[in-house]
Design an enzyme around this catalytic site. Structure first.
Site, mmCIF file in Angstrom:
data_model
loop_
_atom_site.group_PDB
_atom_site.id
_atom_site.type_symbol
_atom_site.label_atom_id
_atom_site.label_comp_id
_atom_site.label_asym_id
_atom_site.label_seq_id
_atom_site.Cartn_x
_atom_site.Cartn_y
_atom_site.Cartn_z
ATOM 1 C CG ASP A 25 17.110 30.782 70.209
ATOM 2 O OD1 ASP A 25 17.591 31.699 69.513
ATOM 3 O OD2 ASP A 25 15.882 30.598 70.325
ATOM 4 C CD1 TRP A 30 23.963 37.506 76.854
ATOM 5 C CD2 TRP A 30 25.057 38.805 75.402
ATOM 6 N NE1 TRP A 30 25.147 37.882 77.439
ATOM 7 C CE2 TRP A 30 25.836 38.683 76.571
ATOM 8 C CE3 TRP A 30 25.542 39.577 74.342
ATOM 9 C CZ2 TRP A 30 27.083 39.303 76.709
ATOM 10 C CZ3 TRP A 30 26.764 40.196 74.477
ATOM 11 C CH2 TRP A 30 27.520 40.063 75.648
ATOM 12 C CG ASN A 73 19.954 30.714 61.128
ATOM 13 O OD1 ASN A 73 20.628 29.953 61.818
ATOM 14 N ND2 ASN A 73 18.818 31.248 61.597
HETATM 15 C C1 FPP Z 1 20.569 31.858 67.628
HETATM 16 O O1 FPP Z 1 20.493 33.102 68.279
HETATM 17 C C2 FPP Z 1 21.929 31.583 67.245
HETATM 18 C C3 FPP Z 1 22.354 31.469 65.966
HETATM 19 C C4 FPP Z 1 21.474 31.613 64.805
HETATM 20 C C5 FPP Z 1 23.744 31.217 65.642
HETATM 21 C C6 FPP Z 1 24.527 30.434 66.634
HETATM 22 C C7 FPP Z 1 25.925 30.871 66.508
HETATM 23 C C8 FPP Z 1 26.819 30.971 67.517
HETATM 24 C C9 FPP Z 1 26.534 30.514 68.869
HETATM 25 C C10 FPP Z 1 28.158 31.583 67.309
HETATM 26 C C11 FPP Z 1 28.974 30.994 66.234
HETATM 27 C C12 FPP Z 1 29.076 29.524 66.311
HETATM 28 C C13 FPP Z 1 30.232 28.838 66.366
HETATM 29 C C14 FPP Z 1 30.196 27.357 66.346
HETATM 30 C C15 FPP Z 1 31.535 29.480 66.441
HETATM 31 P P1 FPP Z 1 19.582 34.239 67.648
HETATM 32 O O2 FPP Z 1 20.459 35.112 66.839
HETATM 33 O O3 FPP Z 1 18.435 33.619 66.896
HETATM 34 O O4 FPP Z 1 19.081 34.955 68.935
HETATM 35 P P2 FPP Z 1 17.675 35.666 69.160
HETATM 36 O O5 FPP Z 1 16.619 34.585 69.042
HETATM 37 O O6 FPP Z 1 17.775 36.210 70.549
HETATM 38 O O7 FPP Z 1 17.535 36.732 68.124
#
Ligand code: FPP
Length: 253
Positions: A25, A30, A73
């Site tokens: 997360d 970031w 998502n």
């Molecule tokens: C949560 O951060 C992350 C996700 C919903 C997606 C995770 C994906 C990756 C790490 C990259 C792609 C994955 C692979 C396996 C290549 P967020 O977007 O919810 O962050 P925030 O809470 O700060 O908004």
């Protein structure tokens, strides 16, 4: 035989978690901190995925499950969903040689049928190419929701009962576990969540019943192998009792 990474880590090889699960997360935050588009955070997050897969393989961790895309998502803006799908597709293709070289088997946990056709195809190809690999299993939770997984398991069991292939009394914890997407795998010993949120967010609710939970404030794109080592060191100091009491008293005899 200990790997170089293990030899220098000071970790106890006999106390390593067999299965590590991670809620990755903080990609969006970031990017926001750097006045960038959220997609840049996901891109940087992908690089962190590659380095943690490597670290797990070097340490000899058997199972790594990464929460890459939840059923919830899909409700994100179309442009972000599509960028994430493209990143996943890229990962599934570009990591294939390394997965083969390092003996890592890729599995997808989740509703594969909801993924765009091109992503599903690459996922199937990589799963097929790596299916005999035995050094480690990398589970990507994609379009994954734990409640949906449990509903799917209940439906499958109910169908068997209706068909009289199973009796109601046959429904045990083991039988339910055998109908989850993680059938045949051990439960996670260690669950890590980055970005400082104290939630499970519909991830492996059944399987994490006795997982040790670590929350770090680090945002996922900044998560490194060094921090992973620190968490493992901390994990090895935890006293896992699984609901029992510790046998530290001298016995009567
Ligand atoms: C949560 O951060 C992350 C996700 C919903 C997606 C995770 C994906 C990756 C790490 C990259 C792609 C994955 C692979 C396996 C290549 P967020 O977007 O919810 O962050 P925030 O809470 O700060 O908004």
């Amino acid at each position: 035989m200990k790997s170089d990474a293990l030899q220098t880590s000071g970790l106890d090889v006999d106390k390593l978690p067999v299965h590590v699960a991670i809620i990755m997360d903080g990609n969006g935050r970031w990017a926001k901190k750097r006045l960038m588009n959220r997609v840049k955070g996901h891109e940087k997050g992908s690089q962190a995925v590659t380095s943690i897969v490597r670290a797990c393989r070097e340490l000899g961790i058997q199972y790594l499950t990464l929460y890459a895309f939840s059923t919830e998502n899909w409700a994100r803006p179309k442009s972000e969903v599509s960028a994430l799908m493209q990143l996943l597709k890229k990962f599934l293709v570009s990591e294939r040689p390394e997965l083969m070289e390092k003996g890592i088997c890729l599995k997808v946990l989740g509703q594969m049928e909801r993924l765009p056709e091109d992503v599903r195809q690459k996922a199937c190809e990589t799963m097929d190419a790596t299916k005999e690999n035995r050094q480690m299993t990398l589970n990507l939770a994609l379009s994954y929701g734990s409640r949906q997984e449990i509903c799917d398991a209940v439906q499958a069991v109910a169908q068997k009962v209706a068909a009289k292939d199973l009796a109601v009394a046959d429904i045990t914890e083991q039988l339910v576990a055998d109908h989850l997407y993680t059938a045949g795998m051990p439960d996670p010993d260690l669950l890590i969540r980055t970005s400082g949120e104290f939630r499970l967010s519909n991830f492996l609710l059944w399987q994490c019943a006795y997982a040790e939970i670590f929350v770090t404030h680090t945002l996922w794109p900044d998560f490194t192998g060094d921090e992973f080592m620190e968490i493992l060191t901390n994990y090895q100091k935890r006293n896992r009792r699984f609901g029992k009491v510790e046998c530290s008293m001298p016995s009567d005899g």
